[in-house]
Structures are given as structure tokens and as C-alpha cells.
Design a protein around this motif. Structure first.
Motif, PDB file in Angstrom:
ATOM      1  N   THR A 271      34.539  33.757  46.564  1.00  0.00           N
ATOM      2  CA  THR A 271      34.033  34.272  45.291  1.00  0.00           C
ATOM      3  C   THR A 271      34.038  33.192  44.215  1.00  0.00           C
ATOM      4  O   THR A 271      33.083  33.061  43.434  1.00  0.00           O
ATOM      5  CB  THR A 271      34.881  35.471  44.836  1.00  0.00           C
ATOM      6  N   VAL A 272      35.119  32.415  44.173  1.00  0.00           N
ATOM      7  CA  VAL A 272      35.205  31.326  43.196  1.00  0.00           C
ATOM      8  C   VAL A 272      34.099  30.302  43.434  1.00  0.00           C
ATOM      9  O   VAL A 272      33.438  29.826  42.495  1.00  0.00           O
ATOM     10  CB  VAL A 272      36.593  30.662  43.264  1.00  0.00           C
TER      11      VAL A 272
ATOM     12  N   ALA B 120      38.424  39.662  38.100  1.00  0.00           N
ATOM     13  CA  ALA B 120      39.586  39.043  38.760  1.00  0.00           C
ATOM     14  C   ALA B 120      40.113  39.860  39.934  1.00  0.00           C
ATOM     15  O   ALA B 120      40.418  39.300  40.997  1.00  0.00           O
ATOM     16  CB  ALA B 120      40.698  38.797  37.728  1.00  0.00           C
TER      17      ALA B 120
ATOM     18  N   VAL C  69      38.318  41.445  44.427  1.00  0.00           N
ATOM     19  CA  VAL C  69      38.566  41.211  45.849  1.00  0.00           C
ATOM     20  C   VAL C  69      39.329  42.381  46.459  1.00  0.00           C
ATOM     21  O   VAL C  69      39.151  42.705  47.639  1.00  0.00           O
ATOM     22  CB  VAL C  69      39.327  39.879  46.053  1.00  0.00           C
TER      23      VAL C  69
ATOM     24  N   CYS D 239      47.281  43.852  38.032  1.00  0.00           N
ATOM     25  CA  CYS D 239      46.514  42.672  37.612  1.00  0.00           C
ATOM     26  C   CYS D 239      46.014  42.847  36.185  1.00  0.00           C
ATOM     27  O   CYS D 239      46.118  41.932  35.357  1.00  0.00           O
ATOM     28  CB  CYS D 239      45.338  42.462  38.566  1.00  0.00           C
TER      29      CYS D 239
ATOM     30  N   THR E 220      38.676  35.438  48.106  1.00  0.00           N
ATOM     31  CA  THR E 220      38.832  34.987  46.719  1.00  0.00           C
ATOM     32  C   THR E 220      38.251  33.594  46.536  1.00  0.00           C
ATOM     33  O   THR E 220      37.531  33.323  45.563  1.00  0.00           O
ATOM     34  CB  THR E 220      40.313  34.999  46.327  1.00  0.00           C
TER      35      THR E 220
ATOM     36  N   GLY F 204      42.231  38.000  52.257  1.00  0.00           N
ATOM     37  CA  GLY F 204      42.013  38.174  50.822  1.00  0.00           C
ATOM     38  C   GLY F 204      41.907  36.844  50.100  1.00  0.00           C
ATOM     39  O   GLY F 204      41.059  36.672  49.215  1.00  0.00           O
ATOM     40  N   ALA F 205      42.751  35.896  50.478  1.00  0.00           N
ATOM     41  CA  ALA F 205      42.693  34.572  49.862  1.00  0.00           C
ATOM     42  C   ALA F 205      41.358  33.896  50.169  1.00  0.00           C
ATOM     43  O   ALA F 205      40.752  33.250  49.298  1.00  0.00           O
ATOM     44  CB  ALA F 205      43.852  33.715  50.360  1.00  0.00           C
TER      45      ALA F 205
END
Length: 427
Positions: A25-26, A278, A281, A308, A22, A18-19
Motif C-alpha cells: 500500500t505504501v 492508516a 489494511v 489505531c 502494508t 499484513g506487513a
């Protein structure tokens, strides 16, 4: 004890995946933002307008690629590693063909150079085709490789543009370089998605927990089901509906409000987009489990997205002035009180999008119909009932998002009740 340890390790692996997604994606969003920033400094106003228009068209033309990814991912998770190559190639070819056929009309209607609209078809082919391999990686729950593939796609899509702008070239040559980098990325994507490069996760029904199945609760893949054009079209329609409703309020604000007020709404909408994207993910990671009918995974994902959203809404309520100062500057501080409402719209749509993906993954008919109805209701309410103010349009948007979330939740969890009562078979 050993079982608990393996589950902990699996959860750590899933957290790492997941990290990684993320971060990918960033990086993708960062490259997307670099292009207009460089363009504003390297191109004339006319050239920048032409390039920005083509990139907006490219974003619309890329919708079949996102639909292809969702359809392939759900199919791979549900039915195993059946061939998707021909369907992916046909989807990309048809999309590029339609874009090519529309090139003369786009050239005249939008006052664009013909070379740009012709190159748009080539870049569209590469972007849509990449959805096939992204979907395979997502459906196989190879999330670390999916993160790498997302970076490859982003570099292919925007890398040529960045290089061309840095070299001081015009829009045509920049888009030509983007076309080349996009096409060159395809073999690398195929390599990343190759089964020989990384084996498909073992069936959790016989092998216990995996990195994509920390609790060991997923259903075994159902083999023998072919992926067809109908599933891809359904996923494309759902993707288009999500894209439409997420931008509908901005379009309505532009149409209904004075120029200054519509600009202020656009600043607030940045908070909406932040709250919407946000937690995406979570949806990306849980989609394969949704396709396998894992209700526990859905509940966990929904809880994470709600948590979230709650954090972002509360943060906006506490730091509304800071949020508007960072996004738009001191001229927009008078809208600080609306910050939690803007964030709430995005948080609700994040829930809606996860539930829409659930319905697509489980083969529901017309999975995005509530979104089209919500979009129509939003347009009617804003045009006929709401005051012509930022708050008026925002209240309509918040109402539409809340109603869409309630209806989607009713459809998804109502299906569970039907399955329990035995009124229809599980997907």
C-alpha cells in the motif's frame, strides 16, 4: 501445546501478510505521489493541468474495479472458487465503454485533448479488470500474493507515466505508456491468482487453523452460489459512497469558505486522510472472515481500528503544531488546535468503512445507505447551520462521521441480535 504452537505460527504468518500488504500500500501511494511531483517539474502548467484532470477522472472510473474486488473477495470466501472471469470482463468492458462514450463530452467540457480521453477508456479497462484477480487473492486469503499483485497493479497503473515523464514526453505519450504497462500487468496478475500457482487454503472446519484463520473459527465455504451483477453493483455503490463521504467536507469547504480558509482546511484534511487510511489494511485482511460470518474476527478488527484511531487522535492532540508544520508549513500553525478533530473524523470513517465492508460481505441490502444520508446531512448542516469557518465545517464533518459510525454499528450488531433471537437466518 501443539495446537497453541500452530496458532502462534498462524498468527505470525498473518502478521507477515499484513506487513506485506502494508508495504504494498505504501509503495502504491508513493508511486501515485511521484506522478504529480514529476509532472510539476517536467510539464508546462497547461499540460500538467490536463494530465491531472485525466488522472482524477481515472480515479473515478476505477470505482467499479474496487467494487469488483470487494464482491469477488466476499464471494470467494463465502462460496468457494466459482468462476468470476466473465463477470470481471463484462464489468471492465462496460466501464471502459461508458468512458469511451463520454470521451467527446469530456473533451469539450474539460478542454482536454481527445487522445487523452480516448486513452482514458483503455487504462480504465485494465484498472477495473485487475479488480477480479485482486478479489480472488483477497477472498482466498492469499495475502502475500495479494501484496505482490497490488505492487504489480501500481506499477502497471503508474509505471508508464513515470517513465514517460522522466523521458520528457507530453501527457498523451505518458498516458499511452501507462495504458501499455497496465495491459501488460494483466497476464502477471492472472498468473499470481492462478490456483495452480498456489492452492486455496484448506477448509478450516476440517483442517484446523491456517494462516488466514489463526483461531480455526471460520465457517466452511458455502458452495454453489453464483456471483452476479447485482453483488458487483452493490459493492460499487458502497465504494462510491465511501469515496464521496471521505471527500465531501473538502468539497464543501471549497464551496463555502474563502479561498485562504478552504486551503487551510485542505491542509488539515491531510490528517483526516492519514487517520482514515492508516488502518485500512485491517479491513482488507478481515473481509474474507466477515463474509464467512466470523463475529470474533469483526470484533478484533474493530478493536484494532479503534486503537489505531485513538493513538492518532492523541498524537495529533499532543503534536498538533508539528503535524501542521510538516503538512503545510508555518503558515498553518494557528490551526494546530483543530488537529485532533481532523484526525478524529478520519478515525471514525475508518470504523464506518470497516462496518460497510461487513455489510457488503454478508449480502446486506443497501449497505451504504447510511453514508449517503450522512453525506446529505453534512451538506445541509454545513450550508445552512455551520459558521463559514474552518472550525464550522469541521464540526459538521465530525458530527456526520460520528452519527454514521453509530448508525452503522447499530445495523451490524443489531443483525447479530436478530440472528441470536432467530428472527432471520444468518447470511
Amino acid at each position: 501445546m501443539a495446537q497453541t504452537t500452530s496458532r502462534d505460527v498462524a498468527r505470525l504468518r498473518l502478521g507477515a501478510a499484513g506487513a506485506a500488504v502494508t508495504v504494498a500500500t505504501v509503495l502504491t501511494n508513493a508511486l501515485a505521489y511521484v506522478v504529480p511531483m514529476l509532472g510539476a517539474r517536467r510539464l508546462s502548467a497547461a499540460e500538467l493541468g490536463a494530465l491531472a484532470t485525466v488522472l482524477a477522472l481515472a480515479a473515478i472510473a476505477a470505482v467499479p474495479g474496487f467494487g469488483l474486488q470487494i464482491a469477488v473477495a466476499a464471494h470467494r470466501a463465502r462460496s468457494g472458487a466459482h468462476g468470476t472471469g466473465r463477470l470481471g470482463l463484462r464489468t471492465a468492458a462496460v466501464t471502459a465503454g461508458v468512458t469511451l462514450a463520454a470521451a467527446p463530452a469530456l473533451t469539450v467540457a474539460l478542454r482536454l485533448p481527445l487522445a487523452l480521453t480516448l486513452l482514458l477508456a483503455a487504462t480504465t479497462f485494465a484498472t477495473v479488470l485487475s479488480g477480479r484477480w485482486l478479489g480472488e487473492l483477497q477472498g482466498d486469503q492469499r495475502f502475500l500474493r495479494l501484496a505482490a499483485a497490488m505492487v504489480v497493479v501500481a506499477v502497471g497503473r503508474y509505471g508508464g507515466l513515470v517513465v514517460g515523464l522522466l523521458l520528457g514526453q507530453g501527457p498523451e505519450l505518458c498516458l499511452l505508456l501507462a495504458t501499455l504497462t497496465g495491459l501488460l500487468a494483466l497476464p502477471l496478475l492472472a498468473r499470481l491468482a492462478s490456483p495452480a500457482a498456489y492452492p486455496r487454503p484448506a477448509d478450516p472446519a476440517t483442517s484446523g487453523p491456517t494462516a488466514g484463520d489463526p483461531a480455526g473459527t471460520s465457517a466452511a465455504p458455502i458452495t454453489g452460489t453464483a456471483l452476479g451483477a447485482r453483488q458487483v453493483m452493490t459493492a460499487c455503490g458502497a465504494t462510491l459512497a465511501m469515496l464521496t463521504i471521505s471527500y465531501a467536507d473538502l468539497i464543501l469547504a471549497r464551496q463555502l469558505l474563502p479561498a485562504d480558509a478552504s486551503g487551510a482546511y485542505a491542509v488539515g484534511a491531510v490528517l483526516t486522510k492519514g487517520a482514515l487510511w492508516a488502518p485500512q489494511v485491517v479491513t482488507l485482511l478481515v473481509l474474507p472472515r466477515l463474509a464467512q460470518g466470523d463475529r470474533r474476527a469483526r470484533l478484533v478488527a474493530l478493536a484494532l481500528i479503534l486503537a489505531c484511531g485513538a493513538v492518532l487522535v492523541v498524537s495529533s492532540a499532543i503534536g498538533g503544531e508539528l503535524a501542521f508544520r510538516l503538512v503545510g508549513g508555518a503558515d498553518y500553525l494557528h490551526l494546530a488546535g483543530t488537529a485532533p478533530m481532523f484526525a478524529a473524523v478520519g478515525a471514525l470513517y475508518a470504523v464506518v468503512f470497516m462496518l460497510v465492508n461487513d455489510r457488503v460481505a454478508t449480502g446486506a441490502r443497501w449497505p451504504a445507505a447510511p453514508l449517503w444520508l450522512a453525506t446529505a446531512g453534512l451538506a445541509a448542516g454545513a450550508a445552512l447551520l455551520a459558521p463559514r469557518t474552518v472550525t464550522g465545517v469541521l464540526i459538521c464533518s465530525l458530527t456526520a462521521a460520528a452519527l454514521a459510525a453509530v448508525v452503522m454499528a447499530g445495523l451490524v450488531f443489531g443483525r447479530d441480535d436478530a440472528d441470536v433471537r432467530g428472527t432471520r437466518p444468518s447470511p
